[in-house]
Scaffold this active site. Structure first.
Site, mmCIF file in Angstrom:
data_model
loop_
_atom_site.group_PDB
_atom_site.id
_atom_site.type_symbol
_atom_site.label_atom_id
_atom_site.label_comp_id
_atom_site.label_asym_id
_atom_site.label_seq_id
_atom_site.Cartn_x
_atom_site.Cartn_y
_atom_site.Cartn_z
ATOM 1 C CG ASP A 1 2.860 -1.890 10.264
ATOM 2 O OD1 ASP A 1 1.798 -1.998 9.618
ATOM 3 O OD2 ASP A 1 3.975 -1.822 9.726
ATOM 4 C CG ASP B 1 3.903 -7.834 1.050
ATOM 5 O OD1 ASP B 1 2.959 -7.036 0.967
ATOM 6 O OD2 ASP B 1 4.195 -8.430 2.104
#
Lengths: 253, 213
Positions: free
Chosen positions: A130, A11
């Protein structure tokens, strides 16, 4: 035969690697280029960069990071986060990404996936989904880091974007992300069995058994993990050895 | 010595270029690696690389849209017999034709057609994406010293069905025998991406840079 892939995910925020617990309380885990080089040498099967920079002002920093990473790595690199236009995709591919992951833009306009696949080829278009469980056997798509519900059924959406041209699905359980409780196996399996393209399971890896479960029980083609690798809990080699001992075909380096 | 990687607008060639640079370094060769869209570059090249991603027809159209490229390729590769390396769709273009939304002619250097993968196990995903084991069908200098059970990175939905099995230098298993490496004389092509296949890929590129067909 084809091997199950292990994909470490970095990330990246403002050019630095971070990993959050349910997206809050970010910890700095270092320089992305250095990490990428370590993973390349460790025999990671692919690498994923997720840009979680909130504003689009720092897009240039991401492109620089992708460029620097691509210079050091001889493995496939997927980059996602904030990809909205064909120009965004082109810029990332030219910087050295092999695949680009599309999330919110695909939810807003699924035809964007078709346009992207037509322009750049299906093989480099990953759709990131997601999903959160809303009831037994039903998962809904959430956007904006899991904050915005959309009412869209995750499995239907996976099917739809695959037909439109997604070459791969990156499936993250928002319920499990950062929990270290393991993948949402029911979700993973439902999506993997519903689509004809490879599925990467993501969200919740805390142990090496979780990686095994994602492939064996979730029917995923690849497993993605972040923190278990970044903080040195396990190495890529340990993960592969463990999976091999559970009779999962992996590429031993 | 100069290796020219042909730029015809098919994807990012930096990753291919840097892999060739690294392989040359590993091999201790002072090979110059050039990315060029200029057909004239082929005349001074010692080796030629044709990469490619996307659809067969788009790539063929892109390649032949460059004035003089087709002729320069035929001259350098067929007549002057310079070592040639096709990668992924660049390898597929070596075929007689591609069968994807109709029949489209390729360079015609290998007698074969590029056809959709049809694995016997219908649960296998398409594209064939990830690391698979290379099975060497025919010994070749470019495929030397890759170690036991070499794995390389594939991402494709089509492969080359060769008319002459002697042109299939290596294969891989994906619910069918998938053509992984083709070659004859001074030509070689890989369906997989050596530039994404870590040390095995770099070794293979190194072998190509040393190859004297």
């Amino acid at each position: 035969m084809l091997k199950a892939r292990i994909i470490p995910c970095l990330d990246v925020k403002d050019g630095r690697v971070v990993k959050g617990i349910n997206f809050v309380g970010l910890r700095d885990a270092g320089d992305p280029v250095e990490q990428a080089r370590i993973y390349d040498q460790a025999g990671a099967d692919e690498l994923c960069f997720l840009d979680i920079t909130a504003s689009s002002d720092n897009r240039g920093i991401l492109l620089d990071v992708v460029r620097a990473t691509a210079q050091e790595c001889f493995m496939p690199l997927t980059v996602g986060g904030g990809v909205r236009t064909l120009e965004d995709i082109r810029a990332l591919l030219l910087a050295g990404a092999d695949k680009v992951s599309i999330n919110t833009a695909a939810v807003k306009d699924p035809n964007f996936v078709a346009e992207a696949a037509r322009k750049f080829g299906r093989q480099c278009i990953v759709v990131a989904i997601d999903a959160k469980q809303v009831s037994e056997g039903r998962w809904e798509i959430f956007t904006h880091g899991g904050r915005e519900p959309t009412g869209i059924d995750a499995i239907d959406f996976a099917r739809q974007v695959t037909e439109l041209g997604a070459g791969e699905i990156l499936l993250t359980s928002m319920d499990r992300d950062g929990s270290k409780a393991g993948f949402d196996i029911a979700l993973t399996r439902a999506v993997a069995d519903a689509v004809s393209v490879p599925v990467i399971a993501s969200g919740g890896v805390g142990t090496l058994d979780h990686l095994v479960e994602g492939i064996r029980d979730g029917h995923a083609d690849a497993v993605l993990a972040a923190s278990i690798f970044h903080f040195g809990e396990f190495t890529i080699e340990e993960a592969k050895t463990h999976m091999a001992s559970a009779n999962i075909r992996v590429r031993l380096f | 010595m100069t290796t020219v990687i042909i730029d015809y607008g098919s994807g990012n060639l930096r990753s291919a270029a840097k892999a060739f640079e690294r392989a040359a370094l590993n091999a201790g060769l002072s090979e110059e690696i050039i990315v060029s869209a200029d057909p004239r570059a082929l005349s001074r090249a010692s080796r030629i690389v044709l990469p490619g991603v996307g659809a067969f027809q788009d790539c063929m159209t892109g390649l032949t849209a460059i004035a003089g490229m087709r002729e320069a390729l035929d001259e350098a590769v067929l007549r002057q017999a310079k070592p040639f390396f096709g990668i992924c769709v660049g390898m597929q273009l070596m075929a007689r034709e591609g069968i994807e939304f109709g029949h489209h002619p390729g360079l015609g250097w290998i007698d074969g057609a590029v056809v959709h993968l049809e694995p016997s196990d219908k649960t296998l995903k398409i594209p064939h994406m990830g690391w698979n084991e290379l099975v060497i069908e025919k010994a070749h200098p470019v495929l030397e010293d890759l170690g036991a059970a070499p794995h390389v990175y594939f991402v494709h939905s089509y492969h080359m069905a060769c008319a002459d099995k002697a042109h299939v230098l290596a294969s891989t298993d994906y619910g069918q025998k998938v053509t992984a490496v083709v070659g004859r004389d001074n030509l070689i092509g890989t369906q997989f991406h050596p530039e994404k296949s870590q040390r095995i890929g770099l070794k293979l590129i190194e072998n190509f840079l040393r190859w004297r067909p």
